[in-house]
Design an enzyme around this catalytic site. Structure first.
Site, PDB file in Angstrom:
ATOM      1  N   ARG A 199     -40.076  15.935 -48.037  1.00  0.00           N
ATOM      2  CA  ARG A 199     -38.666  16.307 -48.271  1.00  0.00           C
ATOM      3  C   ARG A 199     -37.801  15.552 -47.287  1.00  0.00           C
ATOM      4  NH1 ARG A 199     -35.043  20.238 -46.110  1.00  0.00           N
ATOM      5  NH2 ARG A 199     -33.636  21.133 -47.676  1.00  0.00           N
ATOM      6  N   SER A 268     -38.124  26.431 -56.936  1.00  0.00           N
ATOM      7  CA  SER A 268     -37.597  27.407 -55.965  1.00  0.00           C
ATOM      8  C   SER A 268     -37.020  28.587 -56.735  1.00  0.00           C
ATOM      9  CB  SER A 268     -36.454  26.798 -55.162  1.00  0.00           C
ATOM     10  OG  SER A 268     -36.829  25.558 -54.665  1.00  0.00           O
ATOM     11  N   LYS A 297     -31.963  25.128 -44.285  1.00  0.00           N
ATOM     12  CA  LYS A 297     -31.298  25.229 -45.587  1.00  0.00           C
ATOM     13  C   LYS A 297     -29.999  25.995 -45.345  1.00  0.00           C
ATOM     14  CE  LYS A 297     -31.746  24.675 -50.109  1.00  0.00           C
ATOM     15  NZ  LYS A 297     -31.434  23.367 -50.612  1.00  0.00           N
TER      16      LYS A 297
HETATM   17  C1  LIG Z   1     -41.930  25.382 -51.425  1.00  0.00           C
HETATM   18  C2  LIG Z   1     -40.472  25.143 -51.532  1.00  0.00           C
HETATM   19  N1  LIG Z   1     -39.673  26.157 -51.865  1.00  0.00           N
HETATM   20  C3  LIG Z   1     -38.346  25.963 -51.938  1.00  0.00           C
HETATM   21  C4  LIG Z   1     -37.801  24.714 -51.704  1.00  0.00           C
HETATM   22  C5  LIG Z   1     -36.342  24.467 -51.850  1.00  0.00           C
HETATM   23  O1  LIG Z   1     -36.053  23.620 -52.948  1.00  0.00           O
HETATM   24  P1  LIG Z   1     -34.523  23.404 -53.400  1.00  0.00           P
HETATM   25  O2  LIG Z   1     -33.980  24.733 -53.701  1.00  0.00           O
HETATM   26  O3  LIG Z   1     -34.487  22.393 -54.460  1.00  0.00           O
HETATM   27  O4  LIG Z   1     -33.871  22.835 -52.109  1.00  0.00           O
HETATM   28  P2  LIG Z   1     -34.185  21.446 -51.395  1.00  0.00           P
HETATM   29  O5  LIG Z   1     -35.500  21.556 -50.729  1.00  0.00           O
HETATM   30  O6  LIG Z   1     -34.214  20.371 -52.424  1.00  0.00           O
HETATM   31  O7  LIG Z   1     -33.095  21.274 -50.404  1.00  0.00           O
HETATM   32  C6  LIG Z   1     -38.662  23.694 -51.365  1.00  0.00           C
HETATM   33  N2  LIG Z   1     -38.232  22.463 -51.132  1.00  0.00           N
HETATM   34  N3  LIG Z   1     -39.994  23.919 -51.288  1.00  0.00           N
HETATM   35  C1  LIG Z   2     -36.322  24.018 -48.160  1.00  0.00           C
HETATM   36  C2  LIG Z   2     -36.129  25.483 -48.077  1.00  0.00           C
HETATM   37  N1  LIG Z   2     -35.916  26.231 -49.184  1.00  0.00           N
HETATM   38  C3  LIG Z   2     -35.789  27.504 -48.936  1.00  0.00           C
HETATM   39  S1  LIG Z   2     -35.892  27.813 -47.310  1.00  0.00           S
HETATM   40  C4  LIG Z   2     -36.155  26.208 -46.952  1.00  0.00           C
HETATM   41  C5  LIG Z   2     -36.344  25.655 -45.592  1.00  0.00           C
HETATM   42  C6  LIG Z   2     -37.365  26.356 -44.773  1.00  0.00           C
HETATM   43  O1  LIG Z   2     -37.402  25.728 -43.542  1.00  0.00           O
HETATM   44  P1  LIG Z   2     -37.903  26.449 -42.221  1.00  0.00           P
HETATM   45  O2  LIG Z   2     -39.344  26.715 -42.396  1.00  0.00           O
HETATM   46  O3  LIG Z   2     -37.627  25.429 -41.147  1.00  0.00           O
HETATM   47  O4  LIG Z   2     -37.064  27.671 -42.040  1.00  0.00           O
END
Ligand SMILES: Cc1ncc(COP(=O)(O)OP(=O)(O)O)c(N)n1
Ligand SMILES: Cc1ncsc1CCOP(=O)(O)O
Ligand SMILES: [Mg+2]
Length: 371
Positions: A199, A268, A297
């Protein structure tokens, strides 16, 4: 009986005192012998490769259907292995028996064993198809068909492997941009990580592709699954195991059309409606969260542990609690019903990612032992 040699010159041979004139091979006959040797060697190669795949389907996966398909292909290959082809064999005179590549002497995972052997079978069938044209056009056609059937078998088996590993994965590392990206990931893989998501919301595409390729390679070495966030095109370009989509990303149906049924799609979700819709759409796993508010996020409201408990009772596919989870609160998330978690900072900012991976996994495996 006097055996003819490959030497094309006239010669006399003594056999039990009787002098026998050995007819030289005509050039045409010599070429035919060579073709027969090639066919003989590649029929063996294809059959051996199929047997290696079959053993895994049978004993590793207990999958009768896949094992049966291997057996059917093996028998079809054997059907073409006629006595005249076998008679052309000359193992002591084959310089290829000594040639091995260092990569063949060691394999990092079952996945590499399977991939190497699929490669071997497909190459052998291609050779059989081409040289078979000089022997028996029907054989060439049959080998071409078998090659396509092996491609299908490969995609089913690799898809099956992916799903199995996904179900077994308890910890999911989602990367963040970092100077030490590869080192961090490798350290986590050393600690037992089996699922990684690349990511990076800001990198340009050339860097994204370069990093994705390197990460995919690392995951391949450690036998872990490799998922790309957001970008189906990048996932396909680097031959990733799948993609992770958000509610605002490419629709799952479109991604499925592009990726096919054997690659993984994650989605998600933040509430039960999204969860039910995701399951109905046929995604392979979901993210559940953010459980806690997180700087990774920004602006996304926390769902809290209630949604985790709901998922524990109602989700029929693998799901990963995500958002603000670390070594201090993982047991609260586990107590709320999570068996799998995804983390960014806990591992990307850890001083010792291997140890943290081991700790998180030990907590996740504490309640229910590893499947
Ligand atoms: C395992 C997992 N869960 C949730 C997310 C979040 O995806 P998304 O809502 O598309 O947000 P971004 O990651 O694209 O900013 C994730 N990446 N992985
Ligand atoms: C990508 C994403 N989607 C929901 S929470 C999240 C980020 C989680 O990051 P962290 O483990 O650092 O709190
Ligand atoms: Mg997204």
């Amino acid at each position: 009986m006097v055996t003819r040699t490959y030497d094309n010159s006239h010669s006399d041979e003594s056999t039990n005192g009787v002098v026998v004139m050995v007819e030289p091979y005509s050039q045409k006959e010599q070429i035919q012998q060579v073709v027969y040797r090639i066919l003989d060697a590649n029929l063996d190669r294809a059959r051996e490769g199929l047997r290696i795949i079959e053993e895994w389907c049978r004993f590793g996966l207990n999958n009768a259907q896949l094992a049966l398909e291997c057996k059917r292909l093996r028998q079809e290959v054997a059907k073409w292995h006629t006595p005249e082809l076998r008679a052309a064999r000359d193992t002591p005179g084959d310089p290829g028996t000594e040639l091995t590549h260092p990569q063949e002497e060691q394999r990092a995972s079952i996945k590499s064993v399977l991939q190497a052997n699929f490669c071997r079978i497909e190459e052998a069938l291609r050779v059989l198809e081409e040289y078979g044209k000089l022997y028996h056009p029907t054989m060439a056609k049959a080998c071409k068909q078998m090659r396509y059937q092996v491609y299908t078998l490969e995609s089913s088996l690799m898809g099956h492997q992916r799903h199995q590993l996904l179900w077994r994965s308890r910890l999911y590392l989602v990367t963040s941009p970092s100077e030490t990206l590869l080192n961090n990931v490798e350290a986590a893989l050393k600690g037992g990580l089996t699922l990684l998501q690349y990511r990076d919301k800001t990198a340009d595409d050339s860097l994204r592709l370069e990093q994705a390729r390197k990460l995919r390679q690392l995951c391949h070495i450690y036998g872990a699954l490799f998922i790309v966030n957001d970008r189906v095109d990048v996932a396909l370009a680097v031959d990733a195991d799948g993609v992770h989509l958000g509610q605002q990303d490419m629709p799952v149906t479109v991604a499925r059309q592009l990726l096919g049924s054997q690659r993984l799609i994650g989605l998600s979700t933040t509430n039960k409606e999204e969860m039910q819709a995701a399951i109905a759409e046929g995604v392979d796993y979901i993210g559940v969260g953010p459980v806690y508010e997180t700087p990774t996020k920004v602006g996304k409201a926390a769902t809290g542990l209630e949604y985790v408990s709901y998922a524990a009772k109602n989700c029929s596919i693998p799901w990963f609690a995500i958002g603000g989870i670390d070594a201090n609160n993982i047991n609260d998330v586990i107590d709320a019903g999570a068996e799998r978690v995804a983390v960014v900072r806990s591992l990307m900012q850890a001083e010792q990612p291997t140890l943290v991976t081991q700790y998180l996994l030990s907590q996740l495996n504490r309640i229910k032992p590893e499947p």
